[in-house]
Structures are given as C-alpha cells and as structure tokens.
Enzyme design. Structure first.
Site, mmCIF file in Angstrom:
data_model
loop_
_atom_site.group_PDB
_atom_site.id
_atom_site.type_symbol
_atom_site.label_atom_id
_atom_site.label_comp_id
_atom_site.label_asym_id
_atom_site.label_seq_id
_atom_site.Cartn_x
_atom_site.Cartn_y
_atom_site.Cartn_z
ATOM 1 C CG ASN A 255 0.562 -5.343 1.100
ATOM 2 O OD1 ASN A 255 -0.352 -4.690 1.589
ATOM 3 N ND2 ASN A 255 1.814 -4.886 1.036
ATOM 4 C CE1 TYR B 106 -5.229 2.147 -5.155
ATOM 5 C CE2 TYR B 106 -7.120 3.107 -4.033
ATOM 6 C CZ TYR B 106 -6.027 2.262 -4.023
ATOM 7 O OH TYR B 106 -5.736 1.518 -2.893
ATOM 8 C CE LYS C 264 -5.730 -1.559 -4.230
ATOM 9 N NZ LYS C 264 -4.905 -2.669 -3.736
ATOM 10 C CB THR D 145 0.906 2.958 4.951
ATOM 11 O OG1 THR D 145 0.147 3.359 3.803
ATOM 12 C CG2 THR D 145 0.096 1.976 5.778
ATOM 13 C CD GLU D 146 7.156 4.186 2.951
ATOM 14 O OE1 GLU D 146 7.324 3.991 1.731
ATOM 15 O OE2 GLU D 146 7.998 3.868 3.805
HETATM 16 P P1 NDP Z 1 2.825 1.548 1.195
HETATM 17 O O1 NDP Z 1 3.115 2.572 0.147
HETATM 18 O O2 NDP Z 1 3.304 1.778 2.578
HETATM 19 O O3 NDP Z 1 3.345 0.109 0.705
HETATM 20 C C1 NDP Z 1 3.206 -0.311 -0.617
HETATM 21 C C2 NDP Z 1 4.089 -1.523 -0.867
HETATM 22 O O4 NDP Z 1 3.872 -1.953 -2.229
HETATM 23 C C3 NDP Z 1 5.558 -1.220 -0.692
HETATM 24 O O5 NDP Z 1 6.197 -2.278 -0.013
HETATM 25 C C4 NDP Z 1 6.083 -1.160 -2.133
HETATM 26 O O6 NDP Z 1 7.399 -1.638 -2.207
HETATM 27 C C5 NDP Z 1 5.141 -2.141 -2.839
HETATM 28 N N1 NDP Z 1 5.091 -1.840 -4.272
HETATM 29 C C6 NDP Z 1 4.510 -0.777 -4.880
HETATM 30 N N2 NDP Z 1 4.750 -0.803 -6.205
HETATM 31 C C7 NDP Z 1 5.495 -1.917 -6.428
HETATM 32 C C8 NDP Z 1 6.084 -2.502 -7.587
HETATM 33 N N3 NDP Z 1 5.951 -1.932 -8.802
HETATM 34 N N4 NDP Z 1 6.784 -3.638 -7.462
HETATM 35 C C9 NDP Z 1 6.923 -4.230 -6.258
HETATM 36 N N5 NDP Z 1 6.403 -3.735 -5.117
HETATM 37 C C10 NDP Z 1 5.704 -2.591 -5.204
HETATM 38 O O7 NDP Z 1 1.233 1.394 1.177
HETATM 39 P P2 NDP Z 1 0.232 0.434 1.976
HETATM 40 O O8 NDP Z 1 0.937 -0.456 2.894
HETATM 41 O O9 NDP Z 1 -0.835 1.296 2.494
HETATM 42 O O10 NDP Z 1 -0.378 -0.367 0.745
HETATM 43 C C11 NDP Z 1 -0.438 -1.771 0.689
HETATM 44 C C12 NDP Z 1 -1.689 -2.165 -0.073
HETATM 45 O O11 NDP Z 1 -2.829 -1.724 0.643
HETATM 46 C C13 NDP Z 1 -1.814 -1.554 -1.488
HETATM 47 O O12 NDP Z 1 -2.309 -2.550 -2.351
HETATM 48 C C14 NDP Z 1 -2.859 -0.457 -1.297
HETATM 49 O O13 NDP Z 1 -3.577 -0.182 -2.460
HETATM 50 C C15 NDP Z 1 -3.746 -1.096 -0.232
HETATM 51 N N6 NDP Z 1 -4.564 -0.178 0.537
HETATM 52 C C16 NDP Z 1 -4.012 0.846 1.248
HETATM 53 C C17 NDP Z 1 -4.824 1.693 1.981
HETATM 54 C C18 NDP Z 1 -4.297 2.868 2.720
HETATM 55 O O14 NDP Z 1 -5.078 3.779 3.052
HETATM 56 N N7 NDP Z 1 -3.017 2.927 3.051
HETATM 57 C C19 NDP Z 1 -6.271 1.476 2.054
HETATM 58 C C20 NDP Z 1 -6.735 0.388 1.245
HETATM 59 C C21 NDP Z 1 -5.914 -0.418 0.545
HETATM 60 P P3 NDP Z 1 8.623 -0.906 -2.994
HETATM 61 O O15 NDP Z 1 8.338 0.564 -2.981
HETATM 62 O O16 NDP Z 1 9.834 -1.316 -2.228
HETATM 63 O O17 NDP Z 1 8.576 -1.510 -4.344
HETATM 64 C C1 8X3 Z 2 -6.888 3.359 -0.177
HETATM 65 C C2 8X3 Z 2 -8.072 3.923 0.502
HETATM 66 O O1 8X3 Z 2 -9.971 5.599 0.293
HETATM 67 O O2 8X3 Z 2 -7.765 6.362 -0.345
HETATM 68 O O3 8X3 Z 2 -7.229 2.274 -0.978
HETATM 69 O O4 8X3 Z 2 -8.975 4.864 -1.733
HETATM 70 S S1 8X3 Z 2 -8.716 5.246 -0.385
#
Ligand code: NDP
Ligand code: 8X3
Length: 253
Positions: free
Chosen positions: A87, A153, A157, A188-189
């Site tokens: 994730n 980005y 993906k 989310t963040e």
């Molecule tokens: P958040 O930013 O809330 O969470 C991201 C997580 O990834 C955190 O726990 C962070 O932990 C971890 N992370 C990031 N970089 C690193 C690193 N270098 N090493 C270890 N851990 C890392 O975002 P989301 O929960 O939204 O994102 C989770 C996944 O979902 C991602 O892959 C994102 O691309 C994908 N996604 C998100 C979407 C959205 O709209 N939110 C839509 C589609 C996909 P820490 O900072 O503690 O290292």
């Molecule tokens: C995160 C969703 O649409 O910002 O992967 O790329 S979007």
C-alpha cells in the site's frame, strides 16, 4: 499465532484503515512506515482494542537494504505471512511535464515501483515455502488512465498494474493469489503529501463531492482477502459515486 498480514504504509490513510479492519477480525499484523511514533501508537491501540499481536517495522521503502534488513529481522514465527498488502506510496506535485520536478519523479518511482518490488521480492519466498499466500496491491485509477499533469505518478501506477498482472502469471504455480485494487479519489493524507503541506490545495481536491474514505478501500481489501481458496479477484477499480473515471467528476459548484 493468528493469520498474519503485512501492511506497508500503515501509518495513515488506506494502510491504517486496513490494519484496523484486519485487527478487528483477529489477524496478527506487521505494520510498516517511516514514522516510528505513529507505528508505536498504532501498535498499542490495535493490541489493546482487539487483543491481537502487532509487530512494527520502521523503514524507508525506497532503501533496498533497509527493506531487506527489516524483513530479515522478523522472528521466524512472523515470517509465515499469509497476506501482503502493498500500500505504501505517494504522489508528489501535479505539474505539467515541462515544469515538474525530476527529483519528485525519482521519489515517486523509487517509492511506488522500486519499494513495492523490494518488499514483495522478500516476502514471496515465504509464500512459496507455504504454497499459499495473497498479495494485494493498491494501484490507482491513475494506473489505468493518464490525466493532465499526472505524468510520472500515472507512469508509476501503470507499472504497479503491470507488476501485479505479471506476478499473477508467474506465481500461479505456487497457488499465490495476486489482486490489484485501483482507487479513485480517497480522502487521506495523500493530497497533503502531493501538495507538500499546502492544505488549501489539498482540501480543494475533495471539494464539491463526497470522496471515498480509507475505510471504503480497506473493506474491499478485506473482502478480496477472505474469499474461498479457489476464488481470486484479479483487480478492482473503485471510485466514489460522483467520479466516473480519472478526470470526470459530477461536482457541485
Ligand atoms: P497516505 O499519505 O495517507 O498514506 C501513505 C502511506 O505510505 C503512509 O503510511 C506512509 O508512511 C507510506 N509511505 C510513503 N512513502 C514511504 C516510504 N518512502 N517508505 C515507507 N512508507 C512510505 O495516502 P493513502 O493512504 O491515500 O495512500 C496509500 C496508497 O494508495 C498509495 O499507494 C497511493 O498511491 C494509493 N492511492 C491513493 C489514492 C487517494 O486518492 N488517496 C487513490 C488511489 C491510490 P510514512 O509517511 O510513515 O512513511
Ligand atoms: C490517486 C488518485 O486521481 O489523484 O492515485 O491520481 S489520483
């Protein structure tokens, strides 16, 4: 021990929500991320609330040696990982190709693609040994369609999508399931990180419609992980009702 799930990026958003739903269903959990204090807080919270075991691994997924050493450090009983949730990931910036930062691009590729490979390559041998396992990877709608200013980005993906598809073929002979879940916008963040702390820009990403929440994705992850042995969901694209694809939203003014 209960069944074991390893979740990368469990310190916030989708990963944290996955940790909660698996904990509430009596899985033992390995949580990972870079923020040590958040990992420690989450471990205490989940163990107290759900009476399960949580092991924290703090590492930067971009660093192959840190990943390798962290996973090697797992006690033997924790290496019997049933489910890996890939994730951890991020977007940095949303700029046109000619203006975007190459450093940001490198960080995205290093995190979303290389990080995923480093972790999965270490866990797959454990799954091969047990002739079972399930790899669930969080891709994105950005890995299905490119959009303006999404450039690298999206590319990262698309790579995640390709890696998931090819692992499904290569690991078939070991009985390992591979599922990719591709969310649209989830609150989310993610946007705070993408816009480097600019809260106004981040909030704008979720204005005028009801976005998905991390729990919505976690529930789908949990569903795919708990189907009968002979059933594998290969991939899911999940958006909120007001999002049709990567770019088209039915937003209120
Ligand atoms: P958040 O930013 O809330 O969470 C991201 C997580 O990834 C955190 O726990 C962070 O932990 C971890 N992370 C990031 N970089 C690193 C690193 N270098 N090493 C270890 N851990 C890392 O975002 P989301 O929960 O939204 O994102 C989770 C996944 O979902 C991602 O892959 C994102 O691309 C994908 N996604 C998100 C979407 C959205 O709209 N939110 C839509 C589609 C996909 P820490 O900072 O503690 O290292
Ligand atoms: C995160 C969703 O649409 O910002 O992967 O790329 S979007």
């Amino acid at each position: 021990m209960n069944k074991i799930v390893l979740i990368t990026g469990a310190t916030s958003g989708i990963g944290e929500a996955c940790a909660e739903i698996f904990a509430s269903n009596k899985f033992d959990i390995i949580i990972t991320g870079r923020r040590k204090s958040k990992l420690a807080e989450l471990k205490i919270y989940l163990e107290d609330k759900y009476n399960i075991n949580v092991l924290e691994l703090c590492f930067d997924i971009q660093n192959r040696h840190e990943v390798s050493a962290s996973i090697d450090s797992l006690p033997e009983k924790w290496k019997k990982i049933n489910i890996l949730i890939n994730n951890a990931g991020l977007a940095l910036g949303r700029d046109s190709f000619e203006n975007a930062s190459v450093t940001d691009w490198e960080t995205m590729l290093q995190t979303n693609v290389n990080g995923l490979i480093y972790v999965t390559k270490k866990i797959v041998p454990f799954m091969i040994a047990s002739k079972a396992g399930h790899i669930i990877t969080i891709g994105s709608i950005a890995g299905k369609e490119v959009y303006e200013n999404g450039n690298v980005y999206c590319a990262s993906k698309f790579a995640v999508d390709a890696i998931s598809k090819s692992m499904r073929i290569d690991l078939l002979k070991y009985g390992i399931k591979v599922t990719a879940i591709h969310p649209g916008a989830v609150e989310t963040e993610f946007s705070i990180v993408r816009f480097k702390g600019d809260k106004e820009k981040a909030d704008k990403a979720y204005l005028g419609y009801t976005p998905l929440q991390a729990k919505d994705i976690a529930e789908s992850v949990f569903y795919t992980a708990n189907l009968p042995k002979h059933v594998c969901i290969n991939e899911l694209i999940i958006t909120c009702t007001e999002q049709a694809n990567a770019t088209y939203f039915n937003k209120k003014a």
